[in-house]
Scaffold this active site. Sequence first.
Site, short mmCIF file in Angstrom:
data_model
loop_
_atom_site.label_atom_id
_atom_site.label_comp_id
_atom_site.label_asym_id
_atom_site.label_seq_id
_atom_site.Cartn_x
_atom_site.Cartn_y
_atom_site.Cartn_z
N CYS A 2 0.87 -1.17 0.00
CA CYS A 2 0.00 0.00 0.00
C CYS A 2 0.91 1.23 0.00
CB CYS A 2 -0.88 0.01 1.24
SG CYS A 2 -1.70 -1.55 1.53
N ARG A 27 1.40 3.11 -7.89
CA ARG A 27 1.62 1.81 -7.28
C ARG A 27 0.42 0.88 -7.44
NH1 ARG A 27 5.30 2.80 -2.47
NH2 ARG A 27 4.29 1.06 -1.46
N TRP A 73 -3.98 -1.60 -0.86
CA TRP A 73 -4.03 -2.77 -1.73
C TRP A 73 -4.45 -3.90 -0.78
CZ3 TRP A 73 -3.75 -4.01 -6.77
CH2 TRP A 73 -3.51 -5.34 -7.11
N ASN A 99 1.16 -0.51 6.14
CA ASN A 99 1.48 -1.38 4.99
C ASN A 99 2.01 -2.68 5.57
OD1 ASN A 99 0.98 0.80 3.43
ND2 ASN A 99 3.08 1.09 2.72
N GLY A 100 1.68 -3.79 4.92
CA GLY A 100 2.20 -5.08 5.39
C GLY A 100 1.10 -5.93 5.99
N GLU A 476 8.43 -20.92 -19.33
CA GLU A 476 8.26 -19.57 -18.80
C GLU A 476 9.36 -18.64 -19.31
OE1 GLU A 476 6.03 -17.89 -17.58
OE2 GLU A 476 6.98 -16.22 -16.54
N LYS A 480 8.59 -15.23 -21.37
CA LYS A 480 9.04 -13.91 -20.91
C LYS A 480 9.81 -13.21 -22.01
CE LYS A 480 7.38 -13.25 -18.12
NZ LYS A 480 6.39 -13.49 -17.09
N GLU A 483 7.46 -12.17 -25.06
CA GLU A 483 6.43 -11.15 -24.84
C GLU A 483 7.00 -9.75 -24.67
OE1 GLU A 483 4.00 -11.47 -21.31
OE2 GLU A 483 5.64 -12.34 -20.18
N HIS A 499 13.01 -34.90 -31.53
CA HIS A 499 11.75 -35.25 -32.19
C HIS A 499 11.25 -34.13 -33.09
CE1 HIS A 499 11.69 -38.88 -29.85
NE2 HIS A 499 11.97 -38.14 -28.78
N LYS A 598 -2.56 -6.22 -18.88
CA LYS A 598 -2.24 -6.81 -17.57
C LYS A 598 -3.34 -7.75 -17.12
CE LYS A 598 0.37 -7.22 -13.94
NZ LYS A 598 1.56 -8.05 -14.16
C1 F6R Z 1 2.99 -13.22 -18.79
C2 F6R Z 1 1.74 -12.89 -18.15
C3 F6R Z 1 0.52 -13.58 -18.63
C4 F6R Z 1 -0.39 -13.92 -17.46
C5 F6R Z 1 -1.72 -14.50 -17.97
C6 F6R Z 1 -2.62 -14.91 -16.82
O1 F6R Z 1 4.05 -12.49 -18.23
O2 F6R Z 1 1.68 -12.07 -17.28
O3 F6R Z 1 0.84 -14.72 -19.36
O4 F6R Z 1 0.26 -14.83 -16.63
O5 F6R Z 1 -2.37 -13.56 -18.77
O6 F6R Z 1 -2.92 -13.84 -16.03
P1 F6R Z 1 -3.50 -14.03 -14.58
O7 F6R Z 1 -2.47 -14.70 -13.73
O8 F6R Z 1 -3.85 -12.66 -14.13
O9 F6R Z 1 -4.72 -14.91 -14.71
#
Ligand code: F6R
Length: 603
Positions: A2, A27, A73, A99-100, A476, A480, A483, A499, A598
């Site tokens: 927060c 934030r 938050w 916060n915390g 993963e 990363k 993307e 294969h 996001k």
């Molecule tokens: C990759 C990323 C996405 C999310 C995916 C699921 O860095 O952030 O692949 O992991 O869109 O999102 P959540 O976890 O919010 O359901």
Amino acid sequence: MCGIVGIIGHEFKVAELIEGLKKLEYRGYDSAGIAATNGSQLIVTKSVGRVDSLKNVIEEEKVVKSGIAHTRWATHGAPNDTNAHPHTDCSGKIAVVHNGIIENYQELKTELIKRGHKFKSETDTEVISHLIEENFKGNLFQAVLDTLKILKGAFAIAVIHSDIPNVMVGARKGSPLVVGCNDKYCVLASDVTPIIKYTRDVIFLEDGDVVYIEGNKIKITDFSGNTLIRKHTHITWDESAAEKGGFKHFMLKEIHEIPEAIESALVGRIDSNYTPSLHELDEFNLERVKRILLVACGTSYHAGLVFKYFAEKYLDVDVLIDVASEFRYRPIKITEDTITIAISQSGETADTLESVRAVKKAGGKVIAISNVVGSTITRESDVTLYMNAGPEIGVAASKTYVNQLVLLYLLGLYIIKKRDLWNQEYSEIVKQIVESPKTLKGIISNKEIEDVADNYKNYHHFMYIGRGINTATALEGALKLKEISYINAVGYPAGELKHGPIALLDPKFPVFAFAPKDSLYEKMRSNIEETRARNARIVAVATQGDEEIKKIAHDVIYVPEAHEDLYPLIFAPVIQLFAYYIADKRGYDPDKPRNLAKSVTVE
Ligand code: F6R
């Protein structure tokens, strides 16, 4: 994560506190509030939603002598006006922002209620105001010190009392707190952004510090009241850099926040003898579960894959995992001994949500793992394990992936414990998880990752390979990189190379290989040899002390030795930093990758 801002000194308008909160908006938060006093009464105003909503209901022109403000938050209790901070005591004179997480708040609350205190909110924070009320005998500083001795957990707090408007007290244990003063005012805040307007000379408080502010003078002590000397830091960052804590991007900042995020995830979840305690799950008969369905998307799916390897190794369970966009359209078999785990950082991903609904409709029970209190998936699931990573602004998941892993390990270990299968090896795993904030801090500060990234920034393709539990790390890592840097990256279990995918390899197609000293190490080495024979350049991530790997890999990034099943956690910051540096060096903004959002609330 927060946001806190407190202002004290000469008289000022409430608008100053609003301005301070605005500086903390970046934030992310779900509600905001202010408590301020001019010496006669405490005025408390709160509002769910944006700071602008608070602005609409507060008297901004009101002149006060001290005030504390907060962007929340949620961790305990839904985001609403009542749960928003500041929280007050029964007399309505003491206000606290925090916060915390207060780990022992439940016991404290029960005791306080027995002693007659009336609680208004569902938060852990409110116990602090009532405890300060009990300890207050005219000296706010002493009352806070006496209260700090009772609190367990991680926190940063700021406290005021309307009878003594020239005094503010702050304390820090695990969550950041900064203070800065000019010739008229002192400002106490969770980061430097609201302070810069007043002064650029600040003190970053350390864990275990208490700050007593009277007018515009401060004294810093430990929790026992012994005076401490802390050095001033001169801030040269501009405002936008200050928001990012001096880092170039939020993603980099959030990777550096990983140690703190893990600590928050662990609060209240580890017993003194290194066993997990997930009280949220007490009502589920997890000891009897035979089938676990895992559903998630993207990075969350990869965290689920780590769990599958982990749980199937140590437990007599079948773990079936699917990406939510597939899962929701397939027949679902729910038996008495089935449990579903839905993993979603945002708690709003449309496909994951629909999968939860489908499981519920079929009569199943769902455990959600999420970072957002009150999000739709958490509301529709039977119970939620909250990640407590704090808001993540970078679009690509970084610290939230790490906290998903931590919670999933704990979940697996908790089931092991419930089944009376516990032994020393599991305590060792828990111990390493508890120590992981320190371990990961060391990895995050490894400058070599950036140097290696520099060697590979101009390639157009990348192949990530791993074996066993690090198959998930390979997937993963590739996600990363693609993307945020737009490099075509693919991830494979290393044994699959021959294969098909090996046909891609040539000097222009480098390989990123995860080769920890684990039970599949020799197999992995053979796979690396195979790729080398195709003249591919190789980056290996290996265990410290493995000199042999240098003979076959062109670049090696070393990590400390760990329990073999914890390497996905250890490797997480490596893949994130590698992708981050490549994206940045290619001139892209890693915080805002093209075409991505996001929170994916549409199918
Ligand atoms: C990759 C990323 C996405 C999310 C995916 C699921 O860095 O952030 O692949 O992991 O869109 O999102 P959540 O976890 O919010 O359901």
